[in-house]
Structures are given as structure tokens and as C-alpha cells.
Design a protein around this motif. Structure first.
Motif, short mmCIF file in Angstrom:
data_model
loop_
_atom_site.label_atom_id
_atom_site.label_comp_id
_atom_site.label_asym_id
_atom_site.label_seq_id
_atom_site.Cartn_x
_atom_site.Cartn_y
_atom_site.Cartn_z
N LYS A 85 15.27 5.70 42.83
CA LYS A 85 16.32 4.93 43.30
C LYS A 85 17.09 4.43 42.02
O LYS A 85 16.49 4.04 41.06
CB LYS A 85 15.77 3.66 44.16
N ILE A 86 18.43 4.72 42.07
CA ILE A 86 19.44 4.19 41.09
C ILE A 86 20.49 3.64 41.68
O ILE A 86 20.81 3.48 42.88
CB ILE A 86 19.78 5.41 40.44
N LYS A 87 21.08 2.50 40.93
CA LYS A 87 22.09 1.70 41.23
C LYS A 87 23.30 2.02 40.44
O LYS A 87 23.23 2.27 39.23
CB LYS A 87 21.99 0.10 40.98
N VAL A 88 24.29 2.65 41.05
CA VAL A 88 25.56 3.11 40.39
C VAL A 88 26.85 2.31 40.89
O VAL A 88 26.83 1.72 41.91
CB VAL A 88 25.80 4.83 40.85
N GLU A 89 27.98 2.70 40.10
CA GLU A 89 29.20 2.00 40.69
C GLU A 89 29.43 2.52 42.14
O GLU A 89 29.20 3.44 42.57
CB GLU A 89 30.47 2.60 39.98
N GLN A 90 30.13 1.51 43.14
CA GLN A 90 30.21 1.59 44.31
C GLN A 90 31.09 2.64 44.84
O GLN A 90 31.89 3.13 44.26
CB GLN A 90 31.19 0.51 44.74
N ILE A 91 30.15 3.43 45.93
CA ILE A 91 30.88 4.77 46.12
C ILE A 91 31.20 4.33 47.77
O ILE A 91 30.57 3.70 48.51
CB ILE A 91 29.61 5.80 46.21
N ALA A 92 32.23 4.93 48.21
CA ALA A 92 32.85 4.88 49.48
C ALA A 92 31.82 5.73 50.49
O ALA A 92 32.48 6.68 50.93
CB ALA A 92 34.10 5.31 49.68
N ALA A 93 30.95 5.26 51.06
CA ALA A 93 29.79 6.04 51.97
C ALA A 93 29.04 4.96 52.77
O ALA A 93 28.73 3.90 52.17
CB ALA A 93 29.00 7.00 51.27
N ASP A 94 28.85 5.50 53.82
CA ASP A 94 28.21 4.46 54.69
C ASP A 94 26.57 4.41 54.25
O ASP A 94 26.29 5.45 53.86
CB ASP A 94 28.40 4.85 56.28
N VAL A 95 25.85 3.60 54.88
CA VAL A 95 24.42 3.37 54.54
C VAL A 95 23.58 4.33 55.54
O VAL A 95 24.11 4.51 56.65
CB VAL A 95 23.83 2.01 54.81
N GLY A 96 22.93 5.20 54.76
CA GLY A 96 22.31 6.24 55.67
C GLY A 96 22.73 7.59 55.46
O GLY A 96 22.33 8.44 55.72
N GLN A 97 24.18 7.51 54.80
CA GLN A 97 24.73 8.85 54.82
C GLN A 97 24.17 9.70 53.51
O GLN A 97 23.82 9.33 52.39
CB GLN A 97 26.30 8.57 54.63
N GLU A 98 24.15 10.85 53.62
CA GLU A 98 23.87 11.71 52.56
C GLU A 98 25.00 12.36 51.86
O GLU A 98 25.99 12.75 52.53
CB GLU A 98 22.84 13.01 53.02
N ILE A 99 24.93 12.18 50.56
CA ILE A 99 25.95 12.68 49.74
C ILE A 99 25.68 13.56 48.55
O ILE A 99 24.30 13.51 48.32
CB ILE A 99 26.65 11.44 49.00
N VAL A 100 26.55 14.61 48.12
CA VAL A 100 26.19 15.25 47.07
C VAL A 100 26.97 15.06 45.75
O VAL A 100 28.04 14.99 45.74
CB VAL A 100 26.59 17.04 47.71
N LEU A 101 26.13 14.85 44.69
CA LEU A 101 26.87 14.72 43.37
C LEU A 101 26.70 15.90 42.58
O LEU A 101 25.62 16.40 42.30
CB LEU A 101 25.88 13.62 42.76
N ASP A 102 27.97 16.47 42.33
CA ASP A 102 28.10 17.82 41.87
C ASP A 102 28.17 17.89 40.22
O ASP A 102 28.43 18.85 39.84
CB ASP A 102 28.97 18.57 42.54
N GLN A 103 28.69 16.60 39.68
CA GLN A 103 29.04 16.34 38.19
C GLN A 103 27.63 16.43 37.48
O GLN A 103 27.03 15.26 37.14
CB GLN A 103 29.72 15.45 38.02
N VAL A 104 26.85 17.50 37.41
CA VAL A 104 25.56 17.50 36.93
C VAL A 104 25.81 18.12 35.50
O VAL A 104 26.27 19.18 35.14
CB VAL A 104 24.56 18.53 37.47
N LEU A 105 25.50 17.38 34.51
CA LEU A 105 25.61 17.52 32.69
C LEU A 105 24.41 18.25 32.46
O LEU A 105 24.97 19.22 31.39
CB LEU A 105 25.87 16.36 32.16
N ALA A 106 23.27 18.16 32.74
CA ALA A 106 22.14 18.88 32.33
C ALA A 106 20.89 18.83 33.50
O ALA A 106 20.75 17.97 34.31
CB ALA A 106 21.58 18.13 31.28
N VAL A 107 20.24 19.77 33.54
CA VAL A 107 19.12 19.96 34.37
C VAL A 107 17.88 20.53 33.63
O VAL A 107 17.80 21.36 32.96
CB VAL A 107 19.19 21.02 35.55
N GLY A 108 16.57 19.49 33.67
CA GLY A 108 15.61 20.02 32.81
C GLY A 108 14.38 20.09 33.72
O GLY A 108 14.24 19.51 34.74
N ASN A 109 13.49 21.00 33.46
CA ASN A 109 12.20 21.24 34.12
C ASN A 109 11.18 21.55 33.07
O ASN A 109 11.05 22.74 32.58
CB ASN A 109 12.39 22.70 34.98
N GLY A 110 10.56 20.51 32.79
CA GLY A 110 9.48 20.56 31.83
C GLY A 110 10.07 20.83 30.42
O GLY A 110 10.95 19.85 30.10
#
Length: 103
Positions: free
Chosen positions: A19-44
Motif C-alpha cells: 500500500k502506498i500513499k501518492v498525490e491525489q488521483i481523480a478516481a473513486d474508491v474501489g476503482q482499479e487504475i493502471v499506472l503506465d509511467q514505469v521507469l524500471a522493472v526488477g526481478n531478483g
């Protein structure tokens, strides 16, 4: 698996189930959102770093709650000038539950 995402002008390292706290996003509680600004992905030991974004990577999150952070008190004083100013600020946030990382 973890990812570094950018939202609200800040960068966050996230993993599934967090769980993270981010700057306010205009979305309803329970809504699923997609964050597409991914700078890096790591796996091991493996790490994919984007230039500036990783192509095809995304992070799915669910909005848990909206709220306000604790009050930040601002106090200004000019000595010998009879100037004192009190001010307060409560920044709004959106709490997200990270569901999945694709990429």
C-alpha cells in the motif's frame, strides 16, 4: 518483482501487495487504475531500466482511500519588524493497493 513508477511528480518503488500513499488521483474508491509511467522493472538480480520509460510495462492498482496528511505548520518571523505569520497546510493523498506488475 518490483517496479519504480512515477506519479504526481514523484517516484515510488512498489511491489505487489504493498500500500502506498501518492498525490491525489481523480478516481473513486474501489476503482482499479493502471499506472503506465514505469521507469524500471526488477526481478531478483535482473533489472530493466527505461529510457525514460520501460515500453510495455504497467502497474495495476486499486484505490483504497482518499485523505489528508498531517498538518504542516509554517511560521515566518522578521525580527524587530513586528512581522509574524502563521500558516498551515494539509496535502491531500490517495492510498493505493498494488495488485500486479506487468512488464
Amino acid at each position: 518483482m518490483y517496479a519504480v513508477i512515477k506519479t504526481g511528480g514523484k517516484q515510488y518503488r512498489v511491489a505487489a501487495g504493498e500500500k502506498i500513499k501518492v498525490e491525489q488521483i481523480a478516481a473513486d474508491v474501489g476503482q482499479e487504475i493502471v499506472l503506465d509511467q514505469v521507469l524500471a522493472v526488477g526481478n531478483g538480480a535482473e533489472l530493466k531500466v527505461g529510457t525514460p520509460l520501460v515500453s510495455g510495462a504497467s502497474v495495476k492498482a486499486t484505490v483504497v482511500a482518499h485523505g489528508k496528511h498531517d498538518k504542516v505548520r509554517i511560521f515566518k518571523l522578521r525580527r524587530r519588524k513586528h512581522y509574524i505569520k502563521h500558516q498551515g497546510h494539509r496535502q491531500q493523498f490517495t492510498e493505493l493497493q498494488i495488485v500486479a506488475i506487468a512488464g
